[in-house]
Design an enzyme around this catalytic site. Structure first.
Site, PDB file in Angstrom:
ATOM      1  N   ASN A   9     -22.766 -25.183  40.027  1.00 56.94           N
ATOM      2  CA  ASN A   9     -22.669 -23.727  40.149  1.00 56.94           C
ATOM      3  C   ASN A   9     -21.497 -23.288  39.274  1.00 56.94           C
ATOM      4  OD1 ASN A   9     -22.390 -21.068  40.899  1.00 56.94           O
ATOM      5  ND2 ASN A   9     -21.547 -21.508  42.937  1.00 56.94           N
ATOM      6  N   LYS A  11     -20.504 -20.446  38.724  1.00 54.16           N
ATOM      7  CA  LYS A  11     -19.917 -19.198  39.217  1.00 54.16           C
ATOM      8  C   LYS A  11     -19.778 -18.215  38.030  1.00 54.16           C
ATOM      9  CE  LYS A  11     -17.491 -21.782  42.752  1.00 54.16           C
ATOM     10  NZ  LYS A  11     -16.964 -21.591  44.085  1.00 54.16           N
ATOM     11  N   HIS A  99     -25.111 -17.956  48.919  1.00 54.63           N
ATOM     12  CA  HIS A  99     -23.816 -18.619  48.694  1.00 54.63           C
ATOM     13  C   HIS A  99     -22.757 -17.861  49.508  1.00 54.63           C
ATOM     14  CE1 HIS A  99     -20.171 -20.027  46.719  1.00 54.63           C
ATOM     15  NE2 HIS A  99     -20.874 -21.052  46.298  1.00 54.63           N
ATOM     16  N   GLU A 101     -19.864 -16.946  48.843  1.00 56.25           N
ATOM     17  CA  GLU A 101     -19.168 -15.874  48.125  1.00 56.25           C
ATOM     18  C   GLU A 101     -19.996 -14.594  48.151  1.00 56.25           C
ATOM     19  OE1 GLU A 101     -18.307 -18.071  44.515  1.00 56.25           O
ATOM     20  OE2 GLU A 101     -16.917 -19.320  45.647  1.00 56.25           O
ATOM     21  N   GLU A 170     -22.428 -25.906  52.965  1.00 58.17           N
ATOM     22  CA  GLU A 170     -21.169 -25.642  52.270  1.00 58.17           C
ATOM     23  C   GLU A 170     -20.167 -25.032  53.249  1.00 58.17           C
ATOM     24  OE1 GLU A 170     -21.646 -25.404  47.762  1.00 58.17           O
ATOM     25  OE2 GLU A 170     -21.819 -23.389  48.544  1.00 58.17           O
ATOM     26  N   GLY A 176     -13.828 -24.368  46.757  1.00 53.74           N
ATOM     27  CA  GLY A 176     -12.791 -23.961  45.813  1.00 53.74           C
ATOM     28  C   GLY A 176     -11.378 -24.144  46.348  1.00 53.74           C
ATOM     29  N   SER A 212     -15.701 -28.538  47.142  1.00 51.31           N
ATOM     30  CA  SER A 212     -14.695 -29.375  46.459  1.00 51.31           C
ATOM     31  C   SER A 212     -15.182 -30.798  46.204  1.00 51.31           C
ATOM     32  CB  SER A 212     -13.374 -29.377  47.238  1.00 51.31           C
ATOM     33  OG  SER A 212     -12.840 -28.064  47.294  1.00 51.31           O
TER      34      SER A 212
HETATM   35  C1  PEP Z   1     -19.676 -23.816  45.184  1.00 51.65           C
HETATM   36  O1  PEP Z   1     -19.366 -22.916  44.421  1.00 51.65           O
HETATM   37  O2  PEP Z   1     -20.783 -23.823  45.719  1.00 51.65           O
HETATM   38  C2  PEP Z   1     -18.691 -24.858  45.443  1.00 51.65           C
HETATM   39  C3  PEP Z   1     -19.005 -25.820  46.285  1.00 51.65           C
HETATM   40  O3  PEP Z   1     -17.498 -24.782  44.778  1.00 51.65           O
HETATM   41  P1  PEP Z   1     -16.376 -25.930  44.633  1.00 51.65           P
HETATM   42  O4  PEP Z   1     -17.099 -27.202  44.298  1.00 51.65           O
HETATM   43  O5  PEP Z   1     -15.496 -25.466  43.541  1.00 51.65           O
HETATM   44  O6  PEP Z   1     -15.702 -26.045  45.951  1.00 51.65           O
END
Ligand code: PEP
Length: 248
Positions: A9, A11, A99, A101, A170, A176, A212
C-alpha cells in the site's frame, strides 16, 4: 491451498520518476517463473493517478496492481470518486476497502465499507477488506468484538460472494507506528476471523496481516497458521525490503 499474497500500500506517496525506479526493481526482483514451492502472489495498491503508469510497467510481469479505495457507486454524480469499472479499465485486480486511515479520517462506516466491497465485486475487482481495532479498543479488551462487528457487516452484505474477497487484519495501533503485533497476537485474531469465515462458508479467503511489517518480522508473522501474507505500507516503498517480505 491458500496461495500466499503480499500487497503493498503506497498510501499517498510516489511520483513518476520514483515510481519508475521502484517498479523496475520489483519486476526484476520478482521473476516471472516462481521457483519457490509455495505459490505466492505480489501486488501493489497505488494512488489513482499512477494506475496507467503501473499498468504499463507491470502488465508483462507476475505482479498485480490495484487502487487504495473504490466508490460504492457504479457511476454518476459522485465528484472525486472512482468506480470499480474504471479501475478494471486500468487492469486493476484489487482495491483496498475500509483501510483504517479511511475509516478514521474519512468517517467510513461499516455500512459504507460493506457497500464499497459489494461495488468492487460487482465491477470485477477483488476487495482487500481491512479490519482492526484501535489501541483504546484493545486495551478495553474489545478486539474480538470490533473485528467481528466489522467483518459481520461485510459478510451480511456479500452473502454467497464472500469467498471472493481478501481480508486484512490491521490493528490500528500497529499501522505506521513501528509497533507490530506479535505473531501470537496476530494469530489469535486471524484464528477468530478464520472461524467466522468458515461459518460463513468462505474458509479459503486469504487473511493478510498488516501493521509495520518489515523484512525483519515478516517470516515469523507469515509462519502463523492463519496468516496468509501481508498488507505492507511503508516498507512497500523500498524495493529490497518489499521483495524480502514477499520471499519471507
Ligand atoms: C498499511 O498502510 O496498511 C500499513 C500496514 O502500513 P505500515 O506497514 O506502514 O504499518
Amino acid at each position: 491451498m491458500r496461495a500466499s499474497l503480499v500487497v503493498g500500500n503506497w498510501k499517498m506517496n510516489g511520483g513518476l520518476a520514483a515510481n519508475a525506479r521502484l517498479l523496475d526493481a520489483l519486476v526484476t526482483g520478482f521473476p516471472r517463473d516462481d521457483a519457490g514451492e509455495t505459490p505466492r502472489e505480489l501486488a501493489v495498491c497505488v494512488p489513482f493517478p499512477y494506475l496507467g503508469q503501473v499498468q504499463a510497467a507491470l502488465s508483462s510481469s507476475r505482479i498485480a496492481w490495484g487502487a487504495q479505495d473504490v466508490s460504492a457507486h457504479a457511476s454518476g454524480a459522485y465528484t472525486g470518486e472512482v468506480a470499480a469499472g474504471m479501475l478494471v479499465e486500468f487492469g486493476c485486480r484489487f482495491a483496498l476497502v475500509g483501510h483504517s486511515e479511511r475509516r478514521q479520517m474519512h468517517a467510513e462506516s461499516d455500512a459504507l465499507v460493506a457497500a464499497k466491497a459489494r461495488a468492487a465485486l460487482d465491477g470485477g475487482i477483488t476487495p482487500v477488506i481491512c479490519v482492526g481495532e484501535t489501541l483504546a479498543e484493545r486495551e478495553a479488551n474489545a478486539t474480538a468484538a470490533v473485528v467481528t462487528r466489522q467483518f459481520g457487516a461485510v459478510a451480511a452484505a456479500l452473502g454467497s460472494d464472500l469467498p471472493r474477497i481478501v481480508l486484512a487484519y490491521e490493528p490500528v495501533w500497529a499501522i505506521g507506528t513501528g509497533k507490530t503485533a506479535s505473531p501470537a497476537q496476530a494469530q489469535e485474531v486471524h484464528a477468530l476471523l478464520r472461524g467466522a469465515l468458515r461459518k460463513a462458508r468462505a474458509a479459503d479467503v486469504r487473511v493478510l496481516y498488516g501493521g509495520s511489517v518489515k523484512a525483519a518480522n515478516a517470516k515469523a508473522l507469515f509462519a502463523m497458521q492463519d496468516v496468509d501474507g501481508g498488507l505492507v505500507g511503508g516498507a512497500s516503498l523500498d524495493a529490497d525490503e518489499f521483495l524480502a517480505i514477499a520471499r519471507a
